[in-house]
Write an enzyme that holds these catalytic residues in place. Structure first.
Site, PDB file in Angstrom:
ATOM      1  N   SER A 162      65.080  82.578 -50.324  1.00 17.73           N
ATOM      2  CA  SER A 162      66.192  83.223 -49.637  1.00 17.73           C
ATOM      3  C   SER A 162      67.246  82.178 -49.240  1.00 17.73           C
ATOM      4  O   SER A 162      67.763  81.478 -50.106  1.00 17.73           O
ATOM      5  CB  SER A 162      65.670  84.005 -48.430  1.00 17.73           C
ATOM      6  N   ASP A 167      65.312  93.767 -54.880  1.00 17.23           N
ATOM      7  CA  ASP A 167      66.070  92.843 -54.047  1.00 17.23           C
ATOM      8  C   ASP A 167      67.551  93.097 -54.266  1.00 17.23           C
ATOM      9  O   ASP A 167      68.031  93.075 -55.408  1.00 17.23           O
ATOM     10  CB  ASP A 167      65.716  91.396 -54.428  1.00 17.23           C
ATOM     11  N   HIS A 196      62.521  91.894 -51.322  1.00 19.52           N
ATOM     12  CA  HIS A 196      62.920  90.570 -50.852  1.00 19.52           C
ATOM     13  C   HIS A 196      61.861  90.047 -49.878  1.00 19.52           C
ATOM     14  O   HIS A 196      61.490  90.725 -48.917  1.00 19.52           O
ATOM     15  CB  HIS A 196      64.277  90.641 -50.155  1.00 19.52           C
TER      16      HIS A 196
END
Length: 439
Positions: A274, A378, A408
């Protein structure tokens, strides 16, 4: 307060998981004074009050609260697929009069996830604000910290915290296996945790556990960087901390008394998830540019592993529109909020830190081969696809791994099968790109 019953004619505009919704209704039944605990019990009222506050917080965040069917959606709907259950979902056929809005869900339903994962996502949603922000007090309760363990734990991994720059509080947590087969030097993985530049730390239990898994699965020493967080430390503080960590490793390696296994810094990989994936990209880019002018003494960047990296831009992608609120692990509002906290004040999402693809963006000549991990659910996946094309155009693409059913942050949940698969895929990449010892 009674239990609200949804009419059978309700149409849901979003494909939401039914398990948390059903669990929430069961929760209301169990803790309702009339249906569960005795009305005369004062403790039951207090417990019920707490649970209803949690229910309200989660409901506002949109994880457990069923989305309502609007009149505009009904007008735009050309095809409605109705099921016999009380929960109905609508599928919109494409039409010229359809107006697409941010937050509309795609026709694909959410993947099947273990109930424990939904519970954790619901808890995370409870600390979120409608604008994508976080309730710090509530988040700090859930963000439990793991202490460093000089002795190996049950998995055979020992940890040690090492100061890199005491002046700004920069330190790293080093994960090393307790035993090495054949006493061969191990590659180093410098890891940057996720959290939108504003959350978590190298000591957070989520990332402590994940780095232990990486250490064992890769057969490597993992150096998890506790970089400075926004908004107290905006761009480029996190990138600077990454460069400072590489400089430390290049000059000092790792103390033998704290890391009692042989380490090979000439096989150094950058990795992150991320926001950490974003940091890994920019640190690799900066280090590659610096190395061309002043080569490091010991460190060689052998590759970078970017796990669902946080990239952005002012123009919305199709996935950002369709999956804006698909999962509370990252919503579009979350991403926008994090960019506002991290970027310089007044900057847009087209800032070079967020917008890494385009004609005015170049990849350094010495940029290492990269592995990119993409998740099918995602909202960042379209930006990952553009990034992959950019790497391919510059000849820097090492490996692309896509998990069609991945949300995610899936790698942080050991209950999810893909969480185990990703460690094996990263090992393949590391083994392919590390230099082989000369015999």
């Amino acid at each position: 307060m009674g239990v609200r019953v949804l009419p059978r004619s309700v149409c849901f505009t979003q494909s939401k998981p039914t398990m948390p919704i059903k669990a929430a209704w069961i929760l209301r039944l169990v803790f309702h004074p009339r249906h569960g605990l005795p009305r005369t019990s004062a403790s039951s009222f207090r417990l019920y009050s707490i649970m209803m506050k949690l229910w309200s917080a989660i409901g506002v965040a949109g994880v457990l609260q069923p989305p309502k069917c609007t009149e505009s959606y009904k007008r735009a709907n050309n095809t409605c697929m109705r099921k016999t259950s009380s929960y109905r979902r609508c599928k919109v056929a494409a039409g010229s009069d359809k107006q697409e809005t941010v937050g509309s869900d795609s026709t694909r339903g959410m993947p099947s996830l273990p109930f424990t994962v939904w519970a954790k996502l619901a808890a995370f949603s409870a600390v979120q604000l409608p604008n994508g922000g976080i309730r710090p007090a509530l988040f700090s309760i859930g963000d439990r910290r793991a202490p460093a363990m000089p002795g190996p734990n049950v998995s055979g991994v020992r940890t040690a915290d090492i100061d890199i720059d005491a002046s700004n509080g920069l330190w790293v947590r080093v994960f090393s296996p307790s035993a090495v087969a054949g006493n061969a030097p191990l590659p180093v993985v410098v890891y940057f945790h996720g959290g939108g530049f504003v959350l978590f730390s190298a000591a957070s239990r989520l990332y402590d556990a994940f780095c232990r898994r990486l250490c064992l699965g890769l057969g490597a020493v993992v150096v998890s960087v506790n970089y400075r967080l926004a908004p107290q430390h905006r761009f480029p503080a996190a990138y600077d901390d990454g460069i400072a960590t590489l400089r430390y490793l290049d000059a000092n390696a790792l103390p033998a008394d704290l890391v009692p296994v042989p380490v090979d810094v000439s096989n150094c990989f950058l990795a992150g998830d991320s926001a950490g994936g974003n940091i890994a990209h920019h640190v690799a880019q900066c280090w590659a540019s610096m190395s061309s002018m002043s080569p490091p003494e010991n460190i060689r960047l052998a590759g970078s592993v970017l796990i669902q990296p946080l990239f952005g831009g002012e123009e919305r992608t199709e996935a950002e529109v369709e999956l804006a609120n698909a999962c509370s692990s990252l919503t579009l509002a979350n991403a926008d909020f994090c960019w506002k906290q991290f970027l310089p004040e007044g900057a847009t999402r087209d800032h070079v830190a967020a917008h890494v693809c385009g004609g005015d963006v170049n990849i350094a000549e010495a940029y290492p081969p990269a592995m990119v991990v993409v998740g099918g659910f995602d909202l960042l996946k379209d930006r990952h696809a553009r990034y992959v094309e950019e790497l391919r155009r510059h000849g820097k693409l090492g490996r692309v791994v896509e998990y069609p059913d991945a949300i995610h942050g899936f790698y942080l949940f050991p209950e999810i099968d893909d969480s185990a698969k990703i460690v094996g895929d990263i090992k393949i990449f590391v083994d392919e790109h590390r230099s082989k010892p000369v015999v």
